[in-house]
Write a protein that holds these residues in place. Structure first.
Motif, mmCIF file in Angstrom:
data_model
loop_
_atom_site.group_PDB
_atom_site.id
_atom_site.type_symbol
_atom_site.label_atom_id
_atom_site.label_comp_id
_atom_site.label_asym_id
_atom_site.label_seq_id
_atom_site.Cartn_x
_atom_site.Cartn_y
_atom_site.Cartn_z
ATOM 1 N N LEU A 61 40.921 14.129 -20.280
ATOM 2 C CA LEU A 61 42.240 13.609 -19.921
ATOM 3 C C LEU A 61 42.863 12.879 -21.100
ATOM 4 C CD1 LEU A 61 41.603 12.196 -16.337
ATOM 5 C CD2 LEU A 61 42.564 14.409 -16.983
ATOM 6 N N LEU A 62 44.164 13.000 -21.207
ATOM 7 C CA LEU A 62 44.935 12.289 -22.213
ATOM 8 C C LEU A 62 45.685 11.147 -21.549
ATOM 9 C CD1 LEU A 62 46.479 15.366 -24.031
ATOM 10 C CD2 LEU A 62 44.549 14.002 -24.794
ATOM 11 N N ARG A 63 45.910 10.066 -22.301
ATOM 12 C CA ARG A 63 46.723 8.952 -21.797
ATOM 13 C C ARG A 63 47.963 8.866 -22.670
ATOM 14 N NH1 ARG A 63 45.140 5.010 -18.581
ATOM 15 N NH2 ARG A 63 42.959 5.202 -19.201
ATOM 16 N N LYS A 76 51.633 7.088 -23.874
ATOM 17 C CA LYS A 76 51.974 5.706 -24.249
ATOM 18 C C LYS A 76 52.391 4.866 -23.042
ATOM 19 C CE LYS A 76 53.345 6.824 -28.962
ATOM 20 N NZ LYS A 76 54.437 6.898 -29.926
ATOM 21 N N ASP A 77 52.959 5.499 -22.024
ATOM 22 C CA ASP A 77 53.384 4.760 -20.832
ATOM 23 C C ASP A 77 52.250 4.571 -19.823
ATOM 24 O OD1 ASP A 77 53.150 7.338 -19.889
ATOM 25 O OD2 ASP A 77 55.235 7.515 -19.213
ATOM 26 N N GLY A 78 51.015 4.993 -20.188
ATOM 27 C CA GLY A 78 49.854 4.762 -19.352
ATOM 28 C C GLY A 78 49.492 5.911 -18.418
ATOM 29 N N ILE A 79 50.310 6.928 -18.362
ATOM 30 C CA ILE A 79 50.048 8.061 -17.474
ATOM 31 C C ILE A 79 48.869 8.870 -18.003
ATOM 32 C CG2 ILE A 79 50.967 10.292 -16.691
ATOM 33 C CD1 ILE A 79 53.696 8.962 -16.481
ATOM 34 N N LEU A 80 47.944 9.204 -17.090
ATOM 35 C CA LEU A 80 46.834 10.093 -17.431
ATOM 36 C C LEU A 80 47.292 11.521 -17.174
ATOM 37 C CD1 LEU A 80 43.757 8.258 -15.909
ATOM 38 C CD2 LEU A 80 44.278 8.575 -18.318
ATOM 39 N N TRP A 81 46.922 12.442 -18.078
ATOM 40 C CA TRP A 81 47.422 13.808 -17.999
ATOM 41 C C TRP A 81 46.310 14.812 -18.262
ATOM 42 C CZ3 TRP A 81 51.737 15.949 -16.324
ATOM 43 C CH2 TRP A 81 52.061 17.252 -16.706
ATOM 44 N N CYS A 82 46.258 15.845 -17.432
ATOM 45 C CA CYS A 82 45.356 16.973 -17.659
ATOM 46 C C CYS A 82 46.208 18.104 -18.227
ATOM 47 C CB CYS A 82 44.671 17.422 -16.375
ATOM 48 S SG CYS A 82 43.667 18.910 -16.636
ATOM 49 N N GLN A 117 48.067 21.000 -16.369
ATOM 50 C CA GLN A 117 49.465 20.588 -16.461
ATOM 51 C C GLN A 117 49.842 19.668 -15.302
ATOM 52 O OE1 GLN A 117 52.202 21.957 -18.829
ATOM 53 N NE2 GLN A 117 50.267 21.720 -19.905
ATOM 54 N N LYS A 118 48.972 18.677 -15.026
ATOM 55 C CA LYS A 118 49.199 17.765 -13.902
ATOM 56 C C LYS A 118 48.844 16.340 -14.287
ATOM 57 C CE LYS A 118 48.283 21.154 -10.391
ATOM 58 N NZ LYS A 118 49.324 21.393 -9.511
ATOM 59 N N ARG A 119 49.534 15.408 -13.643
ATOM 60 C CA ARG A 119 49.232 13.986 -13.767
ATOM 61 C C ARG A 119 47.983 13.686 -12.943
ATOM 62 N NH1 ARG A 119 52.901 9.054 -11.416
ATOM 63 N NH2 ARG A 119 51.538 7.414 -12.139
ATOM 64 N N VAL A 120 47.164 12.786 -13.439
ATOM 65 C CA VAL A 120 45.964 12.360 -12.733
ATOM 66 C C VAL A 120 46.032 10.847 -12.598
ATOM 67 C CG1 VAL A 120 43.437 12.265 -12.820
ATOM 68 C CG2 VAL A 120 44.619 14.281 -13.684
ATOM 69 N N VAL A 121 45.703 10.337 -11.410
ATOM 70 C CA VAL A 121 45.699 8.893 -11.196
ATOM 71 C C VAL A 121 44.281 8.425 -10.912
ATOM 72 C CG1 VAL A 121 48.075 8.746 -10.378
ATOM 73 C CG2 VAL A 121 46.248 9.126 -8.748
ATOM 74 N N VAL A 122 44.002 7.182 -11.264
ATOM 75 C CA VAL A 122 42.702 6.574 -11.001
ATOM 76 C C VAL A 122 42.927 5.461 -9.998
ATOM 77 C CG1 VAL A 122 40.779 5.281 -11.983
ATOM 78 C CG2 VAL A 122 41.822 7.131 -13.290
ATOM 79 N N VAL A 159 41.643 10.939 -9.137
ATOM 80 C CA VAL A 159 42.203 11.783 -8.096
ATOM 81 C C VAL A 159 43.377 12.525 -8.688
ATOM 82 C CG1 VAL A 159 43.354 11.819 -5.856
ATOM 83 C CG2 VAL A 159 41.554 10.141 -6.302
ATOM 84 N N GLN A 160 43.357 13.830 -8.591
ATOM 85 C CA GLN A 160 44.464 14.599 -9.115
ATOM 86 C C GLN A 160 45.573 14.634 -8.082
ATOM 87 O OE1 GLN A 160 43.465 18.298 -10.777
ATOM 88 N NE2 GLN A 160 45.537 18.754 -11.366
ATOM 89 N N THR A 161 46.793 14.329 -8.518
ATOM 90 C CA THR A 161 47.917 14.372 -7.595
ATOM 91 C C THR A 161 48.503 15.762 -7.596
ATOM 92 O OG1 THR A 161 49.482 13.685 -9.290
ATOM 93 C CG2 THR A 161 48.495 11.946 -7.944
ATOM 94 N N ALA A 162 49.023 16.134 -6.481
ATOM 95 C CA ALA A 162 49.670 17.431 -6.322
ATOM 96 C C ALA A 162 50.889 17.224 -5.457
ATOM 97 C CB ALA A 162 48.703 18.411 -5.665
ATOM 98 N N PRO A 163 51.837 18.162 -5.489
ATOM 99 C CA PRO A 163 53.021 17.999 -4.650
ATOM 100 C C PRO A 163 52.677 17.815 -3.177
ATOM 101 C CG PRO A 163 53.351 19.798 -6.200
ATOM 102 C CD PRO A 163 51.918 19.337 -6.347
#
Length: 132
Positions: free
Chosen positions: A35-37, A39-45, A49-54, A63-67
């Motif tokens: 995962l990449l973080r 600068k605004d703190g968002i974790l990204w896969c 191509q999705k945001r991931v939250v902890v 936990v991977q978020t999905a629509p």
């Protein structure tokens, strides 16, 4: 064909790193990609191509978020609120101490679950305040 997809993903990850993202020690829960973080703190896969939250509770669980996640959370929140109201009505009507203890325990668990759901929704920016 898989090699080409991985190469493209790696190139996109390299581009993001050059743009200021940082590589974390976390991996995606669905594809195990690093995962990449941002600068605004968002974790990204980048692979998915999705945001991931902890979610920080007793332990950190990625936990991977999905629509569909918000829709599922909304449905679950509505169901829990309805069940909480049912338990509330039963508590008002019963005088049996054993029954009150069981209902109180169930109510406590449901409120804890509701709190967790609302934390998830808050992370995704869709909390509906004041529903309980």
């Amino acid at each position: 064909m898989q090699l080409k997809k991985d190469d493209t993903s790696i190139k996109r990850m390299a581009d993001l790193l050059r743009q200021g993202a940082t590589l974390t020690d976390l991996s995606c829960p669905s594809c195990s990609s690093p995962l990449l973080r941002f600068k605004d703190g968002i974790l990204w896969c980048e692979q998915d191509q999705k945001r991931v939250v902890v979610i920080k509770d007793e332990e950190q669980i990625p936990v991977q978020t999905a629509p569909q996640a918000n829709t599922s959370c909304d449905k679950l929140e509505t169901t829990l609120l309805a069940k909480i109201r049912i338990i509330e009505n039963k508590i008002e009507k019963t005088e049996n101490i054993d029954e009150l203890q069981k209902l109180s325990s169930a109510l406590s668990e449901m409120l804890n679950s509701l709190e967790k759901i609302r934390k998830i929704k808050n992370i995704n920016g869709t909390v509906n305040a004041g529903q309980i």
